[in-house]
Design a protein around this motif. Structure first.
Motif, PDB file in Angstrom:
ATOM      1  N   ILE A 651       0.849  -1.191   0.000  1.00 11.29           N
ATOM      2  CA  ILE A 651       0.000   0.000   0.000  1.00 11.29           C
ATOM      3  C   ILE A 651       0.883   1.239   0.000  1.00 11.29           C
ATOM      4  CG2 ILE A 651      -1.841   1.234   1.166  1.00 11.29           C
ATOM      5  CD1 ILE A 651      -2.591  -1.366   2.558  1.00 11.29           C
ATOM      6  N   PRO A 652       0.956   1.968  -1.101  1.00 15.38           N
ATOM      7  CA  PRO A 652       1.799   3.169  -1.124  1.00 15.38           C
ATOM      8  C   PRO A 652       1.231   4.258  -0.231  1.00 15.38           C
ATOM      9  CG  PRO A 652       0.469   3.051  -3.111  1.00 15.38           C
ATOM     10  CD  PRO A 652       0.236   1.769  -2.376  1.00 15.38           C
ATOM     11  N   ARG A 653       2.116   5.108   0.246  1.00 18.96           N
ATOM     12  CA  ARG A 653       1.669   6.263   1.005  1.00 18.96           C
ATOM     13  C   ARG A 653       0.987   7.250   0.052  1.00 18.96           C
ATOM     14  NH1 ARG A 653       3.715   6.317   5.990  1.00 18.96           N
ATOM     15  NH2 ARG A 653       3.375   8.542   6.254  1.00 18.96           N
ATOM     16  N   TYR A 654       0.127   8.099   0.592  1.00 17.41           N
ATOM     17  CA  TYR A 654      -0.568   9.081  -0.239  1.00 17.41           C
ATOM     18  C   TYR A 654       0.427  10.060  -0.866  1.00 17.41           C
ATOM     19  CZ  TYR A 654      -5.543   8.178   0.249  1.00 17.41           C
ATOM     20  OH  TYR A 654      -6.804   7.643   0.146  1.00 17.41           O
ATOM     21  N   ASN A 655       0.135  10.459  -2.090  1.00 15.55           N
ATOM     22  CA  ASN A 655       0.893  11.492  -2.786  1.00 15.55           C
ATOM     23  C   ASN A 655       0.070  12.778  -2.793  1.00 15.55           C
ATOM     24  OD1 ASN A 655       2.916   9.507  -3.759  1.00 15.55           O
ATOM     25  ND2 ASN A 655       1.191   8.760  -4.974  1.00 15.55           N
ATOM     26  N   THR A 656       0.754  13.912  -2.762  1.00 17.77           N
ATOM     27  CA  THR A 656       0.061  15.199  -2.712  1.00 17.77           C
ATOM     28  C   THR A 656       0.478  16.073  -3.882  1.00 17.77           C
ATOM     29  OG1 THR A 656      -0.101  15.125  -0.298  1.00 17.77           O
ATOM     30  CG2 THR A 656      -0.357  17.270  -1.346  1.00 17.77           C
ATOM     31  N   ILE A 657      -0.504  16.662  -4.540  1.00 17.97           N
ATOM     32  CA  ILE A 657      -0.264  17.616  -5.622  1.00 17.97           C
ATOM     33  C   ILE A 657      -1.032  18.881  -5.258  1.00 17.97           C
ATOM     34  CG2 ILE A 657      -0.522  18.070  -8.082  1.00 17.97           C
ATOM     35  CD1 ILE A 657      -0.433  15.087  -8.581  1.00 17.97           C
ATOM     36  N   SER A 658      -0.327  19.958  -4.947  1.00 18.27           N
ATOM     37  CA  SER A 658      -1.004  21.134  -4.412  1.00 18.27           C
ATOM     38  C   SER A 658      -0.330  22.435  -4.837  1.00 18.27           C
ATOM     39  CB  SER A 658      -1.031  21.069  -2.883  1.00 18.27           C
ATOM     40  OG  SER A 658       0.260  21.236  -2.344  1.00 18.27           O
ATOM     41  N   ARG A 659      -1.146  23.492  -4.897  1.00 12.59           N
ATOM     42  CA  ARG A 659      -0.696  24.872  -5.133  1.00 12.59           C
ATOM     43  C   ARG A 659       0.037  25.024  -6.470  1.00 12.59           C
ATOM     44  NH1 ARG A 659      -3.689  27.366  -1.094  1.00 12.59           N
ATOM     45  NH2 ARG A 659      -3.288  26.351   0.911  1.00 12.59           N
ATOM     46  N   ASN A 682      -3.860  13.035  -3.379  1.00  6.31           N
ATOM     47  CA  ASN A 682      -4.598  14.173  -2.843  1.00  6.31           C
ATOM     48  C   ASN A 682      -4.250  15.388  -3.693  1.00  6.31           C
ATOM     49  OD1 ASN A 682      -6.068  15.940  -1.281  1.00  6.31           O
ATOM     50  ND2 ASN A 682      -4.519  16.103   0.322  1.00  6.31           N
ATOM     51  N   ASP A 683      -5.124  15.721  -4.643  1.00  3.27           N
ATOM     52  CA  ASP A 683      -4.941  16.874  -5.529  1.00  3.27           C
ATOM     53  C   ASP A 683      -5.759  18.025  -4.955  1.00  3.27           C
ATOM     54  OD1 ASP A 683      -3.654  14.977  -7.074  1.00  3.27           O
ATOM     55  OD2 ASP A 683      -5.276  14.785  -8.527  1.00  3.27           O
ATOM     56  N   THR A 684      -5.091  19.026  -4.458  1.00  2.00           N
ATOM     57  CA  THR A 684      -5.828  20.063  -3.744  1.00  2.00           C
ATOM     58  C   THR A 684      -5.200  21.439  -3.950  1.00  2.00           C
ATOM     59  OG1 THR A 684      -6.736  20.655  -1.577  1.00  2.00           O
ATOM     60  CG2 THR A 684      -4.529  19.710  -1.597  1.00  2.00           C
ATOM     61  N   PHE A 685      -6.050  22.450  -3.999  1.00  5.18           N
ATOM     62  CA  PHE A 685      -5.609  23.850  -4.145  1.00  5.18           C
ATOM     63  C   PHE A 685      -4.723  24.036  -5.385  1.00  5.18           C
ATOM     64  CE2 PHE A 685      -6.582  23.559   0.415  1.00  5.18           C
ATOM     65  CZ  PHE A 685      -7.461  24.624   0.538  1.00  5.18           C
ATOM     66  N   ASN A 686      -5.230  23.585  -6.526  1.00  9.70           N
ATOM     67  CA  ASN A 686      -4.542  23.780  -7.795  1.00  9.70           C
ATOM     68  C   ASN A 686      -5.396  24.648  -8.716  1.00  9.70           C
ATOM     69  OD1 ASN A 686      -2.193  21.880  -7.464  1.00  9.70           O
ATOM     70  ND2 ASN A 686      -3.864  20.419  -7.192  1.00  9.70           N
ATOM     71  N   VAL A 687      -4.736  25.362  -9.625  1.00 13.32           N
ATOM     72  CA  VAL A 687      -5.416  26.098 -10.684  1.00 13.32           C
ATOM     73  C   VAL A 687      -5.117  25.377 -11.983  1.00 13.32           C
ATOM     74  CG1 VAL A 687      -5.568  28.277 -11.938  1.00 13.32           C
ATOM     75  CG2 VAL A 687      -5.296  28.283  -9.442  1.00 13.32           C
ATOM     76  N   ASN A 821      -8.533  36.600  -9.072  1.00 13.03           N
ATOM     77  CA  ASN A 821      -8.503  36.697  -7.606  1.00 13.03           C
ATOM     78  C   ASN A 821      -8.780  35.334  -6.972  1.00 13.03           C
ATOM     79  OD1 ASN A 821      -7.844  39.413  -7.541  1.00 13.03           O
ATOM     80  ND2 ASN A 821      -9.986  40.085  -7.476  1.00 13.03           N
ATOM     81  N   MET A 822      -9.700  34.575  -7.563  1.00 15.93           N
ATOM     82  CA  MET A 822      -9.925  33.204  -7.095  1.00 15.93           C
ATOM     83  C   MET A 822      -8.630  32.397  -7.180  1.00 15.93           C
ATOM     84  SD  MET A 822     -13.477  32.198  -9.011  1.00 15.93           S
ATOM     85  CE  MET A 822     -15.003  33.118  -8.804  1.00 15.93           C
ATOM     86  N   ALA A 823      -7.959  32.514  -8.325  1.00 13.00           N
ATOM     87  CA  ALA A 823      -6.717  31.772  -8.525  1.00 13.00           C
ATOM     88  C   ALA A 823      -5.670  32.180  -7.502  1.00 13.00           C
ATOM     89  CB  ALA A 823      -6.202  31.993  -9.946  1.00 13.00           C
ATOM     90  N   ARG A 824      -5.566  33.465  -7.246  1.00 11.66           N
ATOM     91  CA  ARG A 824      -4.580  33.942  -6.271  1.00 11.66           C
ATOM     92  C   ARG A 824      -4.869  33.382  -4.876  1.00 11.66           C
ATOM     93  NH1 ARG A 824      -1.259  38.114  -7.399  1.00 11.66           N
ATOM     94  NH2 ARG A 824      -1.417  39.035  -9.473  1.00 11.66           N
ATOM     95  N   THR A 825      -6.118  33.329  -4.535  1.00 10.56           N
ATOM     96  CA  THR A 825      -6.469  32.789  -3.223  1.00 10.56           C
ATOM     97  C   THR A 825      -6.102  31.317  -3.122  1.00 10.56           C
ATOM     98  OG1 THR A 825      -8.289  34.371  -2.994  1.00 10.56           O
ATOM     99  CG2 THR A 825      -8.380  32.381  -1.627  1.00 10.56           C
ATOM    100  N   ILE A 826      -6.424  30.558  -4.162  1.00  9.24           N
ATOM    101  CA  ILE A 826      -6.129  29.123  -4.157  1.00  9.24           C
ATOM    102  C   ILE A 826      -4.629  28.875  -4.095  1.00  9.24           C
ATOM    103  CG2 ILE A 826      -6.197  27.065  -5.634  1.00  9.24           C
ATOM    104  CD1 ILE A 826      -9.026  28.029  -6.474  1.00  9.24           C
ATOM    105  N   LEU A 827      -3.855  29.690  -4.792  1.00 11.58           N
ATOM    106  CA  LEU A 827      -2.404  29.513  -4.842  1.00 11.58           C
ATOM    107  C   LEU A 827      -1.685  30.203  -3.690  1.00 11.58           C
ATOM    108  CD1 LEU A 827      -1.859  30.063  -8.677  1.00 11.58           C
ATOM    109  CD2 LEU A 827      -1.913  27.874  -7.457  1.00 11.58           C
TER     110      LEU A 827
END
Length: 830
Positions: A651-659, A682-687, A821-827
């Motif tokens: 079972i691999p550990r979770y990978n994260t793709i963010s910002r 876990n793909d989070t807070f990406n534009v 502005n949405m993108a700036r907040t997410i990033l």
């Protein structure tokens, strides 16, 4: 495109049909070329501010770099984004400040080291090694550091300004632990070249070609043993093309430019495949629902796995357009299929090369036949050579017919050149690639090289490896293969650093992390004009057993710039890995690639992070792919060193793709292309612009808190998210708290939030858990629909079965300013 050397150029811009070539600040060029697949028109009022945001973000993530080329990064990235095509009212590159290199964290002065010696192209190995009496070679310098009291620890080898043309690969072993190889000038990179520098050649008209082609004899010391595989050539700093038919320059002619447009038929490799022993392992298996939960392998010699699985040759119609004398050249063709539809495209996946061993023609049929020999290992899918696969031939005598090309006759030791707007004379300087590897840092797990550093050095001039034997990863039997080699190779190392370096004009991979490596850092470096990948990280698994220590672990790559890679091979990436654990990629900028920028090729170990990076202009010569690509085709045994106590698991550990900010180009299917069994992400807070979220035959992935900007303007899919495959491949999938903007330019009156053909409103077990999303459509007349197994449904039907709870639809688009502005907040941008 005018160069004064491979590392310095004259600023110049010119338009050539559909390509624009720009050079900047006497550093290096970026080539602005349109991808082979043209996506739907993008709304300029959003696209231009998005590109401006991408430039700002790129400069932000690279800020703090110590690379001495940093002051030119702004112009390179701006040109790559094609900001010049935006209106006069848009911000241009001058609005943003240029990057200024920061002082390196490494010790720069000789007094800070226990011992320092100097190397210069003008030195002598009989000298004392001082700054006034430098050595001539790195080998002599390494010998000096090894004999210091206590060994090489805390010693430095400083290279004086200029270029060291290496006659052989320099190898460091455990006795070289603690050595730093660096430029003596902190504001200028010294150059290590794998090429040979030639001048004072006696040029005369060629005895083999028509008027205009010149020839010269090559000195006996020039190694031509790899000439048939193709060598790289610069003449007075200008890159030349190994004679090619049809004519093209790989710097700016993207597929299908430069491929034959005559009908081609292929025949199967007549050789018998090597003997293989089938291996089926019934357990252990993944303890959750998955498509790829068993092991199936065939044990084959990795050097001959491709034999009998490729093509034996090709027959081309219209013999009158095919030149004679292609024998000895290299025939290259893409695989993939032609797709017709709203946006036609050719979804190339891999590229194959073969030596042409004979050529014949049939006058009755008006056809030329090319017989293939060695080759076919460059991709791990069986190469069936369907008729849609156009080809080209390069490094062939019969293809030398236009300025800017050359051909080497190894038998007579002569080089034949068709000059490109210059006169060849005794003052002309040739740089011809010779070495595959410039530096090899080679230890073992029991005797590693520890604390090696390479600082503020440029590496160039290695030969192409496209026709050297590639390996096929056992854990990815239908994906990429790779060549285990590079300009700088690290194996059996612990705590190594490559920082402030430049890798340019290399024939193969730039940096290799092979088998056992621990805590390697690649920082503040740039990679450009490379034949293969930027950084390749590959372990050595025993079939599905990864419990041994022979794999890269805890690798960090940060503040690096990658552009114009894959000039020879195409199944490449800025960073590609197999059998590697706990990789962190952060603060990267990558663009101008034929396929993905980032490739994670298997489900080994996991624990990877991709964050705060900007990727664009990827997938330019292919389709069905993304700027990020992953696979997870089968479970792999490994030791989970993060568990207490350590345990063997699959079972691999979770990978994260963010910002991250990713702008789709070419034939992008999904910006985060989680393909074939990719799980536990876990793909989070990406534009993510112009492509949606994807699951194919995988599970346990989260797409959340991200902005999807006009995914319906993609080439292959037009949804915010899509999931395909049997029921058990959607287990644990979710799409939550995202913002998705949809146009209606391709589907007037309709927009599609999702495509999940395994999901049914009568049984939601196979559905992606989607909640709390905000959808924006273009008008009140535009319907937002979900494509399910039981047809098209609206939001109310989805919510009636407890999907898309707390989600809502707004029937007008937010303004470009609001979106940015949405993108700036997410990033998390100020």
């Amino acid at each position: 495109l005018i160069y004064t050397s491979p590392f310095h150029c004259v600023a110049k811009t010119r338009s050539m049909q559909q390509r624009r070539v720009t050079t900047w600040l006497c550093i290096v060029a970026v080539l602005v070329v349109d991808a082979q697949i043209v996506p739907p028109a993008r709304p300029v009022e959003y696209d231009c501010p998005l590109k401006e945001l991408a430039l700002e973000r790129a400069l932000d993530v690279l800020a703090g770099t110590s690379n001495t080329n940093a002051h030119g990064y702004k112009q390179l990235i701006s040109a790559g984004l094609k900001l010049g095509e935006c209106s006069a009212n848009a911000k241009n590159a001058e609005h943003f400040p240029s990057l200024q290199p920061k002082p390196s964290m490494f010790k720069a002065h000789a007094s800070e080291y226990k011992y320092t010696c100097y190397v210069s192209a003008d030195g002598s190995d009989s000298n004392s090694g001082t700054i006034d009496s430098p050595f001539a070679t790195l080998d002599r310098a390494l010998l000096a550091t090894r004999f210091q009291s206590g060994g090489a620890y805390n010693t430095s080898i400083q290279i004086l300004p200029g270029t060291l043309y290496l006659q052989h690969t320099v190898t460091l072993t455990a006795q070289d632990s603690g050595v730093t190889i660096m430029s003596a000038n902190t504001s200028r990179q010294a150059v290590l070249s794998g090429a040979v520098s030639l001048s004072a050649l006696a040029w005369q008209p060629s005895n083999l070609f028509a008027s205009g082609v010149m020839m010269a004899a090559l000195p006996d010391g020039v190694d031509l043993s790899n000439a048939q595989k193709g060598l790289q050539l610069h003449i007075d700093g200008v890159p030349y093309v190994a004679a090619r038919w049809p004519n093209a320059n790989p710097l700016y002619d993207l597929f299908p430019a430069g491929f034959s447009n005559t009908p081609v038929s292929y025949w199967k490799d007549p050789n018998s495949p090597p003997s293989a022993q089938a291996i089926n392992v019934s357990e252990p298996v993944l303890p959750y629902k998955a498509v790829y939960n068993t092991y199936q392998h065939s044990a084959i010699n990795p050097l001959v796995w491709h034999v009998g699985k490729g093509v034996g040759g090709a027959t081309l119609a219209n013999v009158d357009i095919v030149p004679a004398n292609l024998t000895g050249g290299i025939a290259v063709h893409w695989d993939g299929s032609v797709h017709q539809g709203t946006i036609p495209y050719h979804d190339q996946w891999m590229i194959y090369g073969y030596q042409v061993i004979s050529q014949s023609f049939n006058t009755t049929a008006n056809a030329t036949t090319l017989e293939f020999g060695d080759g076919g290992w460059q991709g791990s899918n069986p190469d069936e050579g369907d008729s849609s696969r156009a080809l080209f031939v390069y490094n062939a005598q019969g293809a030398l017919d236009v300025p800017g090309e050359y051909w080497i006759d190894a038998a007579t030791r002569t080089i034949h050149v068709y000059p490109n707007n210059t006169k060849l004379s005794s003052d002309t300087k040739l740089e011809l690639s010779q070495l595959r590897t410039v530096l090899r840092v080679l230890g073992t797990p029991s005797a590693p090289v520890i604390d090696f550093s390479l600082v503020n050095v440029a590496v160039t001039g290695t030969r192409p490896t496209f026709m050297d034997h590639y390996e096929r990863p056992f854990t990815n039997t239908n994906g990429w293969s790779y060549f285990r080699g590079a300009a700088v190779e690290l194996e059996g190392v612990e705590t190594a650093v490559v920082t402030g370096c430049s890798f340019q004009w290399l024939g193969g991979n730039a940096v290799l992390l092979s088998r056992y490596t621990r805590n390697v850092v690649v920082r503040d470096s740039d990679f450009s004009f490379i034949g293969d990948s930027g950084i390749l990280s590959v372990g050595q698994l025993n079939l599905i057993d990864g419990t041994a220590v022979a794999y890269p672990n805890n690798t960090l790559v940060e503040r690096c710039l990658f552009h114009d890679l894959g000039l020879i091979a195409k199944q490449v990436a800025a960073f590609s890995q197999y059998g590697s654990a706990h990789t962190t990629l952060q603060h990267l900028v990558a663009f101008n690639l034929p396929r993905a920028a980032i490739n994670w090729g298997d489900a080994f170990a996991g624990g990877h992070l991709l964050t705060k990076s900007v990727l664009f202009e990827c997938v330019r010569e292919s389709a069905d792919h993304g700027a990020f690509n992953s696979w997870g085709r089968e479970p792999i045994l490994f030791v989970d060193t993060a568990s207490v106590p350590n345990k063997v698991t699959v079972i691999p550990r979770y990978n994260t793709i963010s910002r991250n900010l990713i702008i789709a180009a070419g034939g992008t299917l999904s910006n985060l292309d989680h393909d074939d069994g990719s799980s536990r992400y876990n793909d989070t807070f990406n534009v993510l612009a112009y492509a949606g979220a994807k699951n194919y035959l995988g599970n346990q992935k989260v797409a959340s808190n991200s902005l999807f900007l006009f995914p319906d303007l993609g080439v292959m899919k037009q949804n915010c998210y899509f999931s395909d495959g049997p029921f058990n491949s959607t287990w644990g999938e979710s799409f939550t708290s995202n913002i998705c903007l949809l146009s209606e330019s391709l589907n007037p009156g309709k927009a599609y939030a999702a495509s999940t053909p395994v999901c049914s409103t009568s049984s939601t077990l196979a559905c992606t858990a989607s909640h709390n999303n905000q959808y924006f459509v273009n008008s009140t007349t535009q319907q937002l629909l979900w494509q399910l197994q039981d047809g098209l449904v609206g939001l109310s039907k989805m919510q009636s079965v407890n999907l898309e709870t707390a989600s809502n639809i707004t029937t007008s688009l937010p303004s470009p300013t609001q979106v940015m502005n949405m993108a700036r907040t997410i990033l998390s941008m100020s």
